[in-house]
Design a protein around this motif. Structure first.
Motif, PDB file in Angstrom:
ATOM      1  N   THR A   1       0.815  -1.214   0.000  1.00  0.00           N
ATOM      2  CA  THR A   1       0.000   0.000   0.000  1.00  0.00           C
ATOM      3  C   THR A   1       0.843   1.255   0.000  1.00  0.00           C
ATOM      4  O   THR A   1       0.351   2.333  -0.268  1.00  0.00           O
ATOM      5  CB  THR A   1      -0.915   0.042   1.238  1.00  0.00           C
ATOM      6  OG1 THR A   1      -0.085   0.096   2.396  1.00  0.00           O
ATOM      7  CG2 THR A   1      -1.826  -1.155   1.283  1.00  0.00           C
TER       8      THR A   1
ATOM      9  N   GLU B   1      -8.690   3.422   4.851  1.00  0.00           N
ATOM     10  CA  GLU B   1      -8.870   2.865   3.508  1.00  0.00           C
ATOM     11  C   GLU B   1      -8.604   1.352   3.504  1.00  0.00           C
ATOM     12  O   GLU B   1      -9.337   0.582   2.886  1.00  0.00           O
ATOM     13  CB  GLU B   1      -7.929   3.544   2.518  1.00  0.00           C
ATOM     14  CG  GLU B   1      -8.024   2.987   1.112  1.00  0.00           C
ATOM     15  CD  GLU B   1      -7.061   3.689   0.170  1.00  0.00           C
ATOM     16  OE1 GLU B   1      -6.061   3.063  -0.202  1.00  0.00           O
ATOM     17  OE2 GLU B   1      -7.324   4.857  -0.164  1.00  0.00           O
ATOM     18  N   ILE B   2      -7.580   0.913   4.236  1.00  0.00           N
ATOM     19  CA  ILE B   2      -7.274  -0.517   4.311  1.00  0.00           C
ATOM     20  C   ILE B   2      -8.372  -1.244   5.073  1.00  0.00           C
ATOM     21  O   ILE B   2      -8.836  -2.308   4.648  1.00  0.00           O
ATOM     22  CB  ILE B   2      -5.894  -0.749   4.968  1.00  0.00           C
ATOM     23  CG1 ILE B   2      -4.786  -0.228   4.047  1.00  0.00           C
ATOM     24  CG2 ILE B   2      -5.683  -2.233   5.286  1.00  0.00           C
ATOM     25  CD1 ILE B   2      -3.393  -0.256   4.654  1.00  0.00           C
ATOM     26  N   ARG B   3      -8.809  -0.672   6.203  1.00  0.00           N
ATOM     27  CA  ARG B   3      -9.889  -1.308   6.983  1.00  0.00           C
ATOM     28  C   ARG B   3     -11.163  -1.407   6.163  1.00  0.00           C
ATOM     29  O   ARG B   3     -11.866  -2.413   6.199  1.00  0.00           O
ATOM     30  CB  ARG B   3     -10.140  -0.527   8.272  1.00  0.00           C
ATOM     31  CG  ARG B   3      -8.995  -0.679   9.270  1.00  0.00           C
ATOM     32  CD  ARG B   3      -9.278   0.039  10.578  1.00  0.00           C
ATOM     33  NE  ARG B   3      -9.041   1.463  10.410  1.00  0.00           N
ATOM     34  CZ  ARG B   3      -9.924   2.413  10.679  1.00  0.00           C
ATOM     35  NH1 ARG B   3     -11.113   2.124  11.152  1.00  0.00           N
ATOM     36  NH2 ARG B   3      -9.603   3.678  10.503  1.00  0.00           N
ATOM     37  N   ARG B   4     -11.457  -0.391   5.388  1.00  0.00           N
ATOM     38  CA  ARG B   4     -12.662  -0.407   4.548  1.00  0.00           C
ATOM     39  C   ARG B   4     -12.539  -1.454   3.442  1.00  0.00           C
ATOM     40  O   ARG B   4     -13.467  -2.229   3.199  1.00  0.00           O
ATOM     41  CB  ARG B   4     -12.899   0.979   3.951  1.00  0.00           C
ATOM     42  CG  ARG B   4     -14.193   1.099   3.168  1.00  0.00           C
ATOM     43  CD  ARG B   4     -14.393   2.477   2.589  1.00  0.00           C
ATOM     44  NE  ARG B   4     -13.145   3.223   2.601  1.00  0.00           N
ATOM     45  CZ  ARG B   4     -13.038   4.531   2.727  1.00  0.00           C
ATOM     46  NH1 ARG B   4     -14.084   5.267   2.835  1.00  0.00           N
ATOM     47  NH2 ARG B   4     -11.865   5.127   2.718  1.00  0.00           N
ATOM     48  N   ASN B   5     -11.382  -1.523   2.771  1.00  0.00           N
ATOM     49  CA  ASN B   5     -11.178  -2.497   1.696  1.00  0.00           C
ATOM     50  C   ASN B   5     -11.265  -3.934   2.193  1.00  0.00           C
ATOM     51  O   ASN B   5     -11.703  -4.817   1.460  1.00  0.00           O
ATOM     52  CB  ASN B   5      -9.831  -2.276   1.012  1.00  0.00           C
ATOM     53  CG  ASN B   5      -9.829  -1.044   0.139  1.00  0.00           C
ATOM     54  OD1 ASN B   5     -10.873  -0.531  -0.237  1.00  0.00           O
ATOM     55  ND2 ASN B   5      -8.655  -0.536  -0.161  1.00  0.00           N
ATOM     56  N   LEU B   6     -10.841  -4.166   3.450  1.00  0.00           N
ATOM     57  CA  LEU B   6     -10.874  -5.517   4.015  1.00  0.00           C
ATOM     58  C   LEU B   6     -12.113  -5.755   4.872  1.00  0.00           C
ATOM     59  O   LEU B   6     -12.227  -6.800   5.508  1.00  0.00           O
ATOM     60  CB  LEU B   6      -9.611  -5.760   4.854  1.00  0.00           C
ATOM     61  CG  LEU B   6      -8.297  -5.740   4.078  1.00  0.00           C
ATOM     62  CD1 LEU B   6      -7.114  -5.847   5.029  1.00  0.00           C
ATOM     63  CD2 LEU B   6      -8.269  -6.871   3.068  1.00  0.00           C
ATOM     64  N   THR B   7     -13.029  -4.795   4.874  1.00  0.00           N
ATOM     65  CA  THR B   7     -14.252  -4.839   5.686  1.00  0.00           C
ATOM     66  C   THR B   7     -13.948  -5.237   7.137  1.00  0.00           C
ATOM     67  O   THR B   7     -14.427  -6.245   7.642  1.00  0.00           O
ATOM     68  CB  THR B   7     -15.330  -5.775   5.084  1.00  0.00           C
ATOM     69  OG1 THR B   7     -14.823  -7.098   4.963  1.00  0.00           O
ATOM     70  CG2 THR B   7     -15.821  -5.271   3.749  1.00  0.00           C
TER      71      THR B   7
END
Length: 80
Positions: free
Chosen positions: A4, A21-27
């Protein structure tokens, strides 16, 4: 492995923030349990399934060497 390009510093309590953004992409919602373990010189964070790796139970789960295992299976393993 996907890079990233994000670098974070540890705070004085040893915490690091996982970018939104990472937390959102990995739900990964706020408050989600994460498994933390070491492989070589890497610290691995993994989304917890919340289920026992042995029997699939979702009650009384504990992390053992980076794996989720329920108390019943831990007791069963101790018998061997």
């Amino acid at each position: 492995m996907l890079s990233t390009g994000v670098e974070r510093k540890l705070d004085e309590l040893g915490r690091v923030v996982i970018p939104k953004e990472i937390r959102r992409n990995l739900t990964i919602p706020t408050g989600s349990p994460l498994l933390i373990y070491v492989e070589g010189n890497k610290i691995i964070l993994e989304k917890s399934s919340g289920a026992c790796a042995v029997c699939g139970s979702t009650t009384d789960i504990q992390s053992v060497n980076g794996k989720s295992i329920c108390k019943k299976c831990i007791e069963d393993i101790k018998k061997f």
